[in-house]
Design a protein around this motif. Structure first.
Motif, PDB file in Angstrom:
ATOM      1  N   THR A 197     -27.595  82.314  42.370  1.00  0.00           N
ATOM      2  CA  THR A 197     -26.621  83.202  42.945  1.00  0.00           C
ATOM      3  C   THR A 197     -26.270  82.668  44.219  1.00  0.00           C
ATOM      4  OG1 THR A 197     -27.704  84.944  43.698  1.00  0.00           O
ATOM      5  CG2 THR A 197     -26.518  85.040  41.707  1.00  0.00           C
ATOM      6  N   TRP A 198     -27.077  81.692  45.022  1.00  0.00           N
ATOM      7  CA  TRP A 198     -26.822  81.158  46.334  1.00  0.00           C
ATOM      8  C   TRP A 198     -26.290  79.880  46.353  1.00  0.00           C
ATOM      9  CZ3 TRP A 198     -30.305  77.502  46.791  1.00  0.00           C
ATOM     10  CH2 TRP A 198     -31.316  77.265  45.688  1.00  0.00           C
ATOM     11  N   THR A 199     -25.581  79.305  47.244  1.00  0.00           N
ATOM     12  CA  THR A 199     -25.074  77.971  47.368  1.00  0.00           C
ATOM     13  C   THR A 199     -25.777  76.882  48.182  1.00  0.00           C
ATOM     14  OG1 THR A 199     -23.847  78.611  49.044  1.00  0.00           O
ATOM     15  CG2 THR A 199     -22.909  78.685  46.795  1.00  0.00           C
ATOM     16  N   ASP A 200     -26.602  77.353  49.207  1.00  0.00           N
ATOM     17  CA  ASP A 200     -27.420  76.439  50.086  1.00  0.00           C
ATOM     18  C   ASP A 200     -28.657  77.057  50.728  1.00  0.00           C
ATOM     19  OD1 ASP A 200     -26.454  77.880  52.150  1.00  0.00           O
ATOM     20  OD2 ASP A 200     -24.696  76.458  52.615  1.00  0.00           O
ATOM     21  N   GLY A 201     -29.527  76.339  51.122  1.00  0.00           N
ATOM     22  CA  GLY A 201     -30.574  76.771  51.604  1.00  0.00           C
ATOM     23  C   GLY A 201     -31.557  75.364  52.034  1.00  0.00           C
ATOM     24  N   VAL A 202     -32.882  75.789  52.606  1.00  0.00           N
ATOM     25  CA  VAL A 202     -33.855  74.613  53.019  1.00  0.00           C
ATOM     26  C   VAL A 202     -35.122  74.925  52.189  1.00  0.00           C
ATOM     27  CG1 VAL A 202     -32.673  74.636  55.402  1.00  0.00           C
ATOM     28  CG2 VAL A 202     -34.596  76.093  55.060  1.00  0.00           C
ATOM     29  N   TYR A 203     -35.962  73.814  52.212  1.00  0.00           N
ATOM     30  CA  TYR A 203     -37.100  73.777  51.331  1.00  0.00           C
ATOM     31  C   TYR A 203     -38.032  72.899  51.994  1.00  0.00           C
ATOM     32  CZ  TYR A 203     -37.278  69.199  49.358  1.00  0.00           C
ATOM     33  OH  TYR A 203     -37.143  67.673  49.127  1.00  0.00           O
ATOM     34  N   ASP A 204     -39.456  73.106  51.784  1.00  0.00           N
ATOM     35  CA  ASP A 204     -40.553  72.364  51.998  1.00  0.00           C
ATOM     36  C   ASP A 204     -41.424  72.448  50.469  1.00  0.00           C
ATOM     37  OD1 ASP A 204     -42.196  74.312  52.301  1.00  0.00           O
ATOM     38  OD2 ASP A 204     -42.046  74.203  54.411  1.00  0.00           O
ATOM     39  N   LEU A 205     -42.182  71.057  50.601  1.00  0.00           N
ATOM     40  CA  LEU A 205     -42.908  70.699  49.434  1.00  0.00           C
ATOM     41  C   LEU A 205     -44.346  70.570  50.042  1.00  0.00           C
ATOM     42  CD1 LEU A 205     -42.759  69.717  46.026  1.00  0.00           C
ATOM     43  CD2 LEU A 205     -44.413  68.594  47.458  1.00  0.00           C
ATOM     44  N   GLU A 206     -45.396  71.469  49.830  1.00  0.00           N
ATOM     45  CA  GLU A 206     -46.883  71.419  50.212  1.00  0.00           C
ATOM     46  C   GLU A 206     -47.762  71.194  49.022  1.00  0.00           C
ATOM     47  OE1 GLU A 206     -46.431  73.896  54.224  1.00  0.00           O
ATOM     48  OE2 GLU A 206     -47.302  74.667  52.387  1.00  0.00           O
ATOM     49  N   VAL A 207     -48.636  70.474  49.146  1.00  0.00           N
ATOM     50  CA  VAL A 207     -49.891  70.101  48.456  1.00  0.00           C
ATOM     51  C   VAL A 207     -51.234  70.807  48.932  1.00  0.00           C
ATOM     52  CG1 VAL A 207     -51.003  68.354  47.246  1.00  0.00           C
ATOM     53  CG2 VAL A 207     -48.561  68.107  47.264  1.00  0.00           C
ATOM     54  N   GLN A 208     -51.777  71.381  48.234  1.00  0.00           N
ATOM     55  CA  GLN A 208     -53.164  71.882  48.558  1.00  0.00           C
ATOM     56  C   GLN A 208     -54.115  71.261  47.732  1.00  0.00           C
ATOM     57  OE1 GLN A 208     -53.838  75.908  49.010  1.00  0.00           O
ATOM     58  NE2 GLN A 208     -56.012  75.851  49.446  1.00  0.00           N
ATOM     59  N   PHE A 209     -55.133  70.503  48.468  1.00  0.00           N
ATOM     60  CA  PHE A 209     -56.144  69.747  47.786  1.00  0.00           C
ATOM     61  C   PHE A 209     -57.435  70.419  47.649  1.00  0.00           C
ATOM     62  CE2 PHE A 209     -53.263  66.797  49.872  1.00  0.00           C
ATOM     63  CZ  PHE A 209     -53.080  65.762  49.009  1.00  0.00           C
TER      64      PHE A 209
END
Length: 192
Positions: free
Chosen positions: A159-171
């Protein structure tokens, strides 16, 4: 390490399925023994575990194959066997290419790792969507490869049109590394 900026567009009502390639910061250089054919095949002891992104430099007799890793986009290669790669977008028909070297960044070893990605309304804002290896929206599918998937029903419900993201990896040792970040836009569904 600075995370790569990679914006994401989600088409509402369409399945989102893409593969993310996580690379180590160092380069590998491998001499090309031969190249030719349609599509283009490279004979090179490449050491790649699967399909990957590469650059080629120093090839004579074939315009368009040489790309600098510092300034140009890589070629997408398919691994045929441990000594053969294919670049489907190129053909050596009528040409006699020779020489050169294959350049690539090795994949990150994701064995035992987990991944998480949050989409927020704005930096520090409310969480709009969370994709993780635990909820199945992210999957580690090989060395350096994470597959991101949302069903057509899931994207239709946005229901939203924009945003920000990040992708993290935990080892497995507890280290957390952020690999990607960027803007997210949702293209509205017209056909229902």
């Amino acid at each position: 390490m600075q995370p790569a900026k990679h914006d994401l567009r989600i088409e509402q009502g369409s399945t989102l399925r893409d593969s993310l390639r996580l690379m180590q910061p160092r380069y590998e250089y491998r001499p090309i023994a031969s190249l030719g054919g349609s599509p283009l095949h490279l004979t090179v002891d490449h050491g790649l575990p699967g399909d990957w992104l590469v650059w080629v430099e120093g090839v004579s007799g074939m315009q368009g194959i040489n790309r600098s890793p510092r300034t140009e986009k890589p070629h997408r290669v398919k691994v045929i066997d441990p000594a053969t790669l294919e670049i489907n977008a190129l053909s050596a028909f009528g040409l006699s290419p020779s020489g050169g070297q294959l350049i690539y960044k090795p994949p990150v070893d994701l064995t035992g790792a987990t991944a998480r990605m949050q989409i927020r309304a704005q930096l520090g804002g409310a969480v709009l969507l969370e994709l993780t290896t635990e909820n199945g929206a992210l999957a580690i599918t090989g060395l350096g490869t994470i597959t991101r998937t949302l069903s057509a029903a899931q994207t239709a419900a946005l229901t939203w049109t924009d945003g920000v993201y990040d992708l993290e990896v935990q080892f497995p040792d507890g280290t957390v590394q952020r690999y990607l970040q960027g803007a997210v836009t949702v293209g509205p569904e017209v056909t229902r």
